[in-house]
Write an enzyme that holds these catalytic residues in place. Structure first.
Site, mmCIF file in Angstrom:
data_model
loop_
_atom_site.group_PDB
_atom_site.id
_atom_site.type_symbol
_atom_site.label_atom_id
_atom_site.label_comp_id
_atom_site.label_asym_id
_atom_site.label_seq_id
_atom_site.Cartn_x
_atom_site.Cartn_y
_atom_site.Cartn_z
ATOM 1 N N THR A 1 14.551 -29.779 40.893
ATOM 2 C CA THR A 1 13.619 -29.466 41.945
ATOM 3 C C THR A 1 13.162 -30.289 42.108
ATOM 4 O O THR A 1 12.423 -31.561 41.033
ATOM 5 C CB THR A 1 13.719 -28.197 40.722
ATOM 6 O OG1 THR A 1 12.864 -28.250 39.599
ATOM 7 C CG2 THR A 1 14.679 -27.850 41.051
ATOM 8 N N ASP B 1 4.075 -16.934 46.890
ATOM 9 C CA ASP B 1 3.273 -18.278 46.532
ATOM 10 C C ASP B 1 2.159 -19.354 46.375
ATOM 11 O O ASP B 1 1.432 -18.369 47.173
ATOM 12 C CB ASP B 1 4.135 -20.023 46.664
ATOM 13 C CG ASP B 1 4.893 -20.663 46.046
ATOM 14 O OD1 ASP B 1 4.194 -21.520 45.155
ATOM 15 O OD2 ASP B 1 6.083 -21.842 45.632
ATOM 16 N N LYS C 1 10.258 -18.757 27.556
ATOM 17 C CA LYS C 1 11.750 -18.135 28.454
ATOM 18 C C LYS C 1 12.307 -17.719 27.131
ATOM 19 O O LYS C 1 13.282 -16.905 27.747
ATOM 20 C CB LYS C 1 12.371 -19.725 28.449
ATOM 21 C CG LYS C 1 12.023 -20.505 29.464
ATOM 22 C CD LYS C 1 11.677 -19.824 30.546
ATOM 23 C CE LYS C 1 11.140 -20.111 32.110
ATOM 24 N NZ LYS C 1 10.881 -19.402 32.979
ATOM 25 N N TYR D 1 7.132 -24.424 26.052
ATOM 26 C CA TYR D 1 7.788 -24.008 27.408
ATOM 27 C C TYR D 1 8.942 -22.999 26.575
ATOM 28 O O TYR D 1 9.211 -21.898 27.452
ATOM 29 C CB TYR D 1 8.045 -24.688 28.091
ATOM 30 C CG TYR D 1 8.675 -24.436 29.235
ATOM 31 C CD1 TYR D 1 8.878 -24.468 30.843
ATOM 32 C CD2 TYR D 1 10.956 -24.855 28.798
ATOM 33 C CE1 TYR D 1 9.924 -23.483 31.516
ATOM 34 C CE2 TYR D 1 10.859 -24.362 30.060
ATOM 35 C CZ TYR D 1 10.588 -23.071 31.535
ATOM 36 O OH TYR D 1 11.115 -23.127 32.224
ATOM 37 N N ILE E 1 13.689 -23.880 43.414
ATOM 38 C CA ILE E 1 15.008 -22.862 42.608
ATOM 39 C C ILE E 1 14.595 -21.484 43.891
ATOM 40 O O ILE E 1 15.289 -21.182 44.557
ATOM 41 C CB ILE E 1 14.924 -22.077 41.373
ATOM 42 C CG1 ILE E 1 15.999 -23.663 40.596
ATOM 43 C CG2 ILE E 1 16.289 -20.926 41.045
ATOM 44 C CD1 ILE E 1 15.701 -23.073 39.132
ATOM 45 N N ASP F 1 -1.045 -16.036 43.577
ATOM 46 C CA ASP F 1 -1.162 -16.496 42.042
ATOM 47 C C ASP F 1 -0.981 -14.944 41.225
ATOM 48 O O ASP F 1 -1.449 -14.366 41.232
ATOM 49 C CB ASP F 1 -2.317 -16.312 41.576
ATOM 50 C CG ASP F 1 -2.882 -17.733 40.958
ATOM 51 O OD1 ASP F 1 -2.043 -17.319 39.942
ATOM 52 O OD2 ASP F 1 -3.472 -18.545 40.379
ATOM 53 N N THR G 1 18.374 -27.963 33.403
ATOM 54 C CA THR G 1 17.712 -29.096 33.520
ATOM 55 C C THR G 1 17.925 -28.916 35.074
ATOM 56 O O THR G 1 19.059 -29.578 35.601
ATOM 57 C CB THR G 1 17.623 -29.855 33.441
ATOM 58 O OG1 THR G 1 17.172 -30.102 32.158
ATOM 59 C CG2 THR G 1 16.175 -30.841 33.605
ATOM 60 N N ALA G 2 17.515 -28.434 36.689
ATOM 61 C CA ALA G 2 17.484 -27.985 37.600
ATOM 62 C C ALA G 2 16.801 -29.379 38.616
ATOM 63 O O ALA G 2 15.773 -30.151 38.143
ATOM 64 C CB ALA G 2 16.979 -27.075 38.252
#
Length: 248
Positions: free
Chosen positions: A180, A37, A149, A145, A18, A53, A177-178
Site C-alpha cells: 500500500t 477519508d 490491532k 501498533y 486497502i 476524520d 504486510t500489504a
C-alpha cells in the site's frame, strides 16, 4: 445483477490502499459506496466521497448520515481507517499511544456507533474490521501498533456477540504486510528501501507483499450475503505468515 445490488456500504480510509481497493470491489459487485477519508482527492469520481476524520465524533456522525441519506440507508460498514507506529514499548511517548489508539480502535467505535441505527434497519447488515497479522503474531518494532490491532480483534468478537440479536454480522480480516502507499512511505524512509522491501517480502511465505485487492476480496465476501452464516470470525490474508512454518 451484482451480489450486492441494492446495498449501501461505507468504507473508512477508502481513498487509498486497502480501503480504495475495497470500495472499488464493493461498487463492482453492485453496492452504492460512500468513501470516508481525511483526504478524498484520491477517491474515484464514481464513488461518493466524504471528508471525515475518525477521531472527530461529530464529523463521523455527519459523514455516516450523509452516506445513508444519499443512498436511502446503510447495510455495510468497513472499518479500515488506521495509522501505524514503529518501535518497542520504550520508543513511543504517551501522546503517541493515545493518538494511535484513538484512530485505530476508538475510530472504529465512533463509526460503528454512528452506523448502528441504520444497520439495525437492514436485512443484510454487516461490519468488517480491518485488523492485522500483528494481532496474532509477535512482530519486532511494532509494540504500539500490535497492541491496537489486538484490541481490534477483541473488539470484533465482542461486537459480534453484542449485535447478533440486531441481525448485524461482525467479522475481521487480518492482512499481512500489504503493498500500500503507507508501506511504500515507510520503505522510502528506510536507509536502504530495496533491502527493507526484500526483508518484508522474505518474511511472508509467499515471498511477496499482499496485494490490496486480495484483502478487498476477503472483505467483500464477509460483507456480502454469501457470508450470511459467518460472524465473529477473522480471515487471515497474510500469505501464510501466521500459520505456516516453512523449511528453508
Amino acid at each position: 445483477m451484482g451480489e450486492l445490488d441494492g446495498l449501501t456500504a461505507v468504507v473508512t480510509g477508502g481513498a487509498s490502499g486497502i480501503g480504495l481497493a475495497t470500495a472499488r470491489r464493493l461498487a463492482a459487485a453492485g453496492a452504492s459506496v460512500g468513501v470516508l477519508d481525511r483526504a478524498i482527492d484520491g477517491a474515484p469520481s464514481d464513488l461518493y466521497a466524504v471528508q471525515c476524520d475518525v477521531t472527530d465524533s461529530n464529523g463521523v456522525a455527519a459523514a455516516v448520515t450523509a452516506v445513508a441519506e444519499r443512498f436511502g440507508g446503510l447495510d455495510i460498514v468497513v472499518n479500515n481507517a488506521g495509522i501505524g507506529a514503529a518501535g518497542t514499548v520504550e520508543d513511543n511517548p504517551d501522546d503517541e499511544w493515545h493518538r494511535v489508539y484513538d484512530v485505530n480502535v476508538v475510530g472504529m467505535v465512533r463509526v460503528t456507533r454512528a452506523a448502528l441505527p441504520y444497520l439495525r434497519k437492514s436485512e443484510h447488515a454487516a461490519i468488517v474490521n480491518v485488523c492485522s497479522v500483528a494481532a496474532t503474531a509477535g512482530l519486532p518494532q511494532r509494540a504500539l501498533y500490535s497492541a491496537t490491532k489486538g484490541a481490534v480483534l477483541s473488539l470484533t468478537q465482542a461486537m459480534a456477540a453484542d449485535h447478533l440479536p440486531d441481525g448485524i454480522r461482525v467479522n475481521a480480516v487480518n492482512p499481512g504486510t500489504a503493498d500500500t502507499p503507507w508501506v511504500t512511505r515507510l520503505l522510502d524512509a528506510a536507509p536502504d528501501p530495496a533491502a527493507e522491501r526484500a526483508a518484508l517480502e522474505a518474511r511472508q511465505p509467499t515471498g511477496r507483499l499482499v496485494p490490496p485487492e486480495d484483502v478487498a476480496a476477503a472483505i467483500v465476501y464477509l460483507a456480502g450475503p454469501a457470508a450470511g452464516s459467518v460472524t465473529g470470525t477473522t480471515i487471515a490474508v497474510d500469505g501464510g505468515m501466521q500459520a505456516l512454518r516453512l523449511r528453508k
